[in-house]
Write an enzyme that holds these catalytic residues in place. Structure first.
Site, PDB file in Angstrom:
ATOM      1  N   HIS A 131      20.989  60.089  10.699  1.00 45.41           N
ATOM      2  CA  HIS A 131      20.747  59.752  12.100  1.00 45.41           C
ATOM      3  C   HIS A 131      21.862  58.900  12.680  1.00 45.41           C
ATOM      4  CE1 HIS A 131      19.469  55.555  11.357  1.00 45.41           C
ATOM      5  NE2 HIS A 131      18.806  56.032  10.309  1.00 45.41           N
ATOM      6  N   CYS A 162      18.330  55.775   4.662  1.00 42.54           N
ATOM      7  CA  CYS A 162      18.843  56.767   5.604  1.00 42.54           C
ATOM      8  C   CYS A 162      20.369  56.722   5.649  1.00 42.54           C
ATOM      9  CB  CYS A 162      18.287  56.508   7.004  1.00 42.54           C
ATOM     10  SG  CYS A 162      16.544  56.901   7.165  1.00 42.54           S
TER      11      CYS A 162
END
Length: 102
Positions: A57, A73
Site C-alpha cells: 500500500h 505491510c
C-alpha cells in the site's frame, strides 16, 4: 516475520483502514477505523495479499518507509503504489522473502 507465496486477492483505491489487533496492542491510542482518503495510513492504493492482513500500500508518511511502524505491510510512496496498482492485476503472484543475513 513471514515469507512465502501469496497472490493479490483484491485491490482498492483510497482504501479504508482498520488496524490489526497486534498494532492496537502496541499502540492502543490508534483509531479502530479510518475512512479512506489523503490522511489514511494506507495511502492512495492497496493491494491485498492472500487471506492475510498484509497489503502492499501507499503511505501518507513516506519518511516511515523502511522502518518498523507497520505490522508487516509493504509501504510505497503514493505515486509508486498507484503506478504498480495500474500494472498489476488481481491474481498476480507475490513472493515474500526475508532479508538475507549479512
Amino acid at each position: 516475520q513471514w515469507q512465502g507465496l501469496v497472490t493479490i486477492t483484491n485491490k482498492k483505491e483510497w482504501p479504508d483502514w482498520t488496524p490489526p489487533a497486534e498494532m492496537i496492542q502496541r499502540q492502543p491510542y490508534l483509531p479502530r477505523f479510518m475512512a479512506g482518503g489523503p490522511g489514511n495510513p494506507l495511502g492512495a492504493r492497496a493491494m491485498y495479499l492472500g487471506t492475510t492482513v498484509y497489503r502492499i500500500h501507499g503511505t501518507n508518511r513516506p519518511d516511515t518507509i523502511g522502518t518498523k511502524v507497520s505490522s508487516g505491510c509493504f509501504r510505497l510512496v503514493n505515486n509508486d503504489v498507484a503506478d504498480l496498482y495500474d500494472r498489476v492485476p488481481v491474481g498476480t503472484k507475490v513472493i515474500i522473502r526475508q532479508k538475507p543475513e549479512l
